[in-house]
Design a protein around this motif. Sequence first.
Motif, PDB file in Angstrom:
ATOM      1  N   ASP A   9       0.824  -1.215   0.000  1.00  9.86           N
ATOM      2  CA  ASP A   9       0.000   0.000   0.000  1.00  9.86           C
ATOM      3  C   ASP A   9       0.853   1.258   0.000  1.00  9.86           C
ATOM      4  O   ASP A   9       0.565   2.211  -0.726  1.00  9.86           O
ATOM      5  N   ASP A  10       1.910   1.270   0.811  1.00  8.97           N
ATOM      6  CA  ASP A  10       2.815   2.428   0.852  1.00  8.97           C
ATOM      7  C   ASP A  10       3.491   2.648  -0.495  1.00  8.97           C
ATOM      8  O   ASP A  10       3.616   3.780  -0.965  1.00  8.97           O
ATOM      9  N   LEU A  11       3.939   1.559  -1.117  1.00  8.22           N
ATOM     10  CA  LEU A  11       4.590   1.681  -2.421  1.00  8.22           C
ATOM     11  C   LEU A  11       3.615   2.192  -3.479  1.00  8.22           C
ATOM     12  O   LEU A  11       3.981   3.043  -4.299  1.00  8.22           O
ATOM     13  N   LYS A  12       2.391   1.712  -3.460  1.00  4.99           N
ATOM     14  CA  LYS A  12       1.388   2.187  -4.424  1.00  4.99           C
ATOM     15  C   LYS A  12       1.132   3.679  -4.247  1.00  4.99           C
ATOM     16  O   LYS A  12       1.067   4.422  -5.217  1.00  4.99           O
ATOM     17  N   ARG A  13       0.976   4.102  -3.000  1.00  2.75           N
ATOM     18  CA  ARG A  13       0.715   5.510  -2.717  1.00  2.75           C
ATOM     19  C   ARG A  13       1.897   6.384  -3.160  1.00  2.75           C
ATOM     20  O   ARG A  13       1.714   7.408  -3.822  1.00  2.75           O
ATOM     21  N   THR A  14       3.102   5.965  -2.823  1.00  4.25           N
ATOM     22  CA  THR A  14       4.293   6.719  -3.207  1.00  4.25           C
ATOM     23  C   THR A  14       4.423   6.776  -4.725  1.00  4.25           C
ATOM     24  O   THR A  14       4.711   7.831  -5.295  1.00  4.25           O
ATOM     25  N   ARG A  15       4.187   5.645  -5.388  1.00  7.93           N
ATOM     26  CA  ARG A  15       4.266   5.578  -6.843  1.00  7.93           C
ATOM     27  C   ARG A  15       3.274   6.553  -7.476  1.00  7.93           C
ATOM     28  O   ARG A  15       3.609   7.293  -8.404  1.00  7.93           O
ATOM     29  N   ASP A  16       2.047   6.578  -6.964  1.00  6.93           N
ATOM     30  CA  ASP A  16       1.034   7.481  -7.505  1.00  6.93           C
ATOM     31  C   ASP A  16       1.429   8.945  -7.327  1.00  6.93           C
ATOM     32  O   ASP A  16       1.250   9.759  -8.240  1.00  6.93           O
ATOM     33  N   GLU A  17       1.983   9.289  -6.161  1.00  6.38           N
ATOM     34  CA  GLU A  17       2.420  10.660  -5.905  1.00  6.38           C
ATOM     35  C   GLU A  17       3.516  11.076  -6.881  1.00  6.38           C
ATOM     36  O   GLU A  17       3.490  12.175  -7.449  1.00  6.38           O
ATOM     37  N   ILE A  18       4.488  10.189  -7.059  1.00  4.70           N
ATOM     38  CA  ILE A  18       5.615  10.492  -7.942  1.00  4.70           C
ATOM     39  C   ILE A  18       5.144  10.594  -9.386  1.00  4.70           C
ATOM     40  O   ILE A  18       5.580  11.476 -10.130  1.00  4.70           O
ATOM     41  N   LYS A  19       4.247   9.702  -9.774  1.00  5.60           N
ATOM     42  CA  LYS A  19       3.747   9.689 -11.148  1.00  5.60           C
ATOM     43  C   LYS A  19       3.124  11.037 -11.516  1.00  5.60           C
ATOM     44  O   LYS A  19       3.254  11.497 -12.648  1.00  5.60           O
ATOM     45  N   LEU A  20       2.477  11.679 -10.544  1.00  5.22           N
ATOM     46  CA  LEU A  20       1.869  12.988 -10.789  1.00  5.22           C
ATOM     47  C   LEU A  20       2.911  14.081 -11.033  1.00  5.22           C
ATOM     48  O   LEU A  20       2.673  15.046 -11.750  1.00  5.22           O
ATOM     49  N   LYS A  21       4.104  13.908 -10.433  1.00  2.00           N
ATOM     50  CA  LYS A  21       5.153  14.932 -10.533  1.00  2.00           C
ATOM     51  C   LYS A  21       6.211  14.638 -11.590  1.00  2.00           C
ATOM     52  O   LYS A  21       7.001  15.508 -11.931  1.00  2.00           O
ATOM     53  N   ILE A  22       6.236  13.428 -12.115  1.00  2.00           N
ATOM     54  CA  ILE A  22       7.360  12.985 -12.935  1.00  2.00           C
ATOM     55  C   ILE A  22       7.537  13.812 -14.208  1.00  2.00           C
ATOM     56  O   ILE A  22       8.653  14.009 -14.675  1.00  2.00           O
ATOM     57  N   HIS A  23       6.456  14.303 -14.767  1.00  2.00           N
ATOM     58  CA  HIS A  23       6.563  15.072 -16.009  1.00  2.00           C
ATOM     59  C   HIS A  23       7.364  16.361 -15.820  1.00  2.00           C
ATOM     60  O   HIS A  23       7.876  16.925 -16.775  1.00  2.00           O
ATOM     61  N   LEU A  24       7.514  16.809 -14.586  1.00  2.00           N
ATOM     62  CA  LEU A  24       8.303  18.010 -14.300  1.00  2.00           C
ATOM     63  C   LEU A  24       9.777  17.699 -14.050  1.00  2.00           C
ATOM     64  O   LEU A  24      10.588  18.608 -13.967  1.00  2.00           O
ATOM     65  N   GLY A  25      10.097  16.436 -13.944  1.00  3.18           N
ATOM     66  CA  GLY A  25      11.457  16.036 -13.611  1.00  3.18           C
ATOM     67  C   GLY A  25      12.419  16.133 -14.778  1.00  3.18           C
ATOM     68  O   GLY A  25      12.041  16.344 -15.931  1.00  3.18           O
ATOM     69  N   PHE A  43       7.121  -6.535  -9.513  1.00  6.04           N
ATOM     70  CA  PHE A  43       6.797  -6.557  -8.089  1.00  6.04           C
ATOM     71  C   PHE A  43       5.298  -6.733  -7.866  1.00  6.04           C
ATOM     72  O   PHE A  43       4.873  -7.549  -7.053  1.00  6.04           O
ATOM     73  N   GLU A  44       4.512  -5.962  -8.594  1.00  3.99           N
ATOM     74  CA  GLU A  44       3.065  -6.004  -8.408  1.00  3.99           C
ATOM     75  C   GLU A  44       2.515  -7.399  -8.717  1.00  3.99           C
ATOM     76  O   GLU A  44       1.664  -7.916  -7.995  1.00  3.99           O
ATOM     77  N   SER A  45       3.029  -8.016  -9.768  1.00 10.12           N
ATOM     78  CA  SER A  45       2.605  -9.374 -10.117  1.00 10.12           C
ATOM     79  C   SER A  45       2.955 -10.353  -9.000  1.00 10.12           C
ATOM     80  O   SER A  45       2.135 -11.180  -8.598  1.00 10.12           O
ATOM     81  N   ARG A  46       4.175 -10.262  -8.515  1.00  8.24           N
ATOM     82  CA  ARG A  46       4.607 -11.159  -7.439  1.00  8.24           C
ATOM     83  C   ARG A  46       3.833 -10.889  -6.155  1.00  8.24           C
ATOM     84  O   ARG A  46       3.477 -11.813  -5.428  1.00  8.24           O
ATOM     85  N   ALA A  47       3.565  -9.631  -5.879  1.00  6.55           N
ATOM     86  CA  ALA A  47       2.846  -9.271  -4.658  1.00  6.55           C
ATOM     87  C   ALA A  47       1.442  -9.846  -4.676  1.00  6.55           C
ATOM     88  O   ALA A  47       0.953 -10.334  -3.652  1.00  6.55           O
ATOM     89  N   GLU A  48       0.794  -9.805  -5.812  1.00  5.93           N
ATOM     90  CA  GLU A  48      -0.549 -10.377  -5.918  1.00  5.93           C
ATOM     91  C   GLU A  48      -0.523 -11.875  -5.640  1.00  5.93           C
ATOM     92  O   GLU A  48      -1.391 -12.399  -4.956  1.00  5.93           O
ATOM     93  N   LEU A  49       0.475 -12.557  -6.169  1.00  2.00           N
ATOM     94  CA  LEU A  49       0.595 -13.993  -5.928  1.00  2.00           C
ATOM     95  C   LEU A  49       0.896 -14.286  -4.461  1.00  2.00           C
ATOM     96  O   LEU A  49       0.397 -15.246  -3.892  1.00  2.00           O
ATOM     97  N   ASP A  50       1.729 -13.437  -3.861  1.00  2.46           N
ATOM     98  CA  ASP A  50       2.174 -13.680  -2.488  1.00  2.46           C
ATOM     99  C   ASP A  50       1.143 -13.298  -1.437  1.00  2.46           C
ATOM    100  O   ASP A  50       1.287 -13.650  -0.274  1.00  2.46           O
ATOM    101  N   LYS A  51       0.097 -12.560  -1.829  1.00  4.86           N
ATOM    102  CA  LYS A  51      -0.919 -12.172  -0.855  1.00  4.86           C
ATOM    103  C   LYS A  51      -1.526 -13.387  -0.181  1.00  4.86           C
ATOM    104  O   LYS A  51      -1.847 -13.358   1.001  1.00  4.86           O
ATOM    105  N   SER A  52      -1.696 -14.453  -0.934  1.00  2.00           N
ATOM    106  CA  SER A  52      -2.336 -15.638  -0.372  1.00  2.00           C
ATOM    107  C   SER A  52      -1.342 -16.562   0.328  1.00  2.00           C
ATOM    108  O   SER A  52      -1.743 -17.497   1.002  1.00  2.00           O
ATOM    109  N   ALA A  53      -0.081 -16.298   0.178  1.00  2.00           N
ATOM    110  CA  ALA A  53       0.944 -17.149   0.799  1.00  2.00           C
ATOM    111  C   ALA A  53       1.256 -16.641   2.206  1.00  2.00           C
ATOM    112  O   ALA A  53       1.204 -15.456   2.478  1.00  2.00           O
TER     113      ALA A  53
END
Length: 78
Positions: A9-25, A43-53
């Motif tokens: 969840d933290d990575l998703k939130r951080t990614r979304d924040e950065i994505k909004l600013k990246i065009h200015l970088g 990572f996201e693919s692996r994380a989805e698989l690992d949720k049930s593990a």
Amino acid sequence: MPDFTKLVDDLKRTRDEIKLKIHLGSKDVQDEWAELEKHWTSFESRAELDKSARDVSDAVKILGSELKDAFNRIRRAL
């Protein structure tokens, strides 16, 4: 497992924040972002698989930690 869910969840939130600013970088930041997006997809693919593990693999934890560090580097650069 709650720690892993929080990490995702933290990575998703951080990614979304950065994505909004990246065009200015800078081009360097944009290039690093493009590379991180490839890692994020993996990572996201692996994380989805690992949720049930019960045990989260060390590889996913390491990749998550690397993404977190890279996101923080980009956030500081923006």
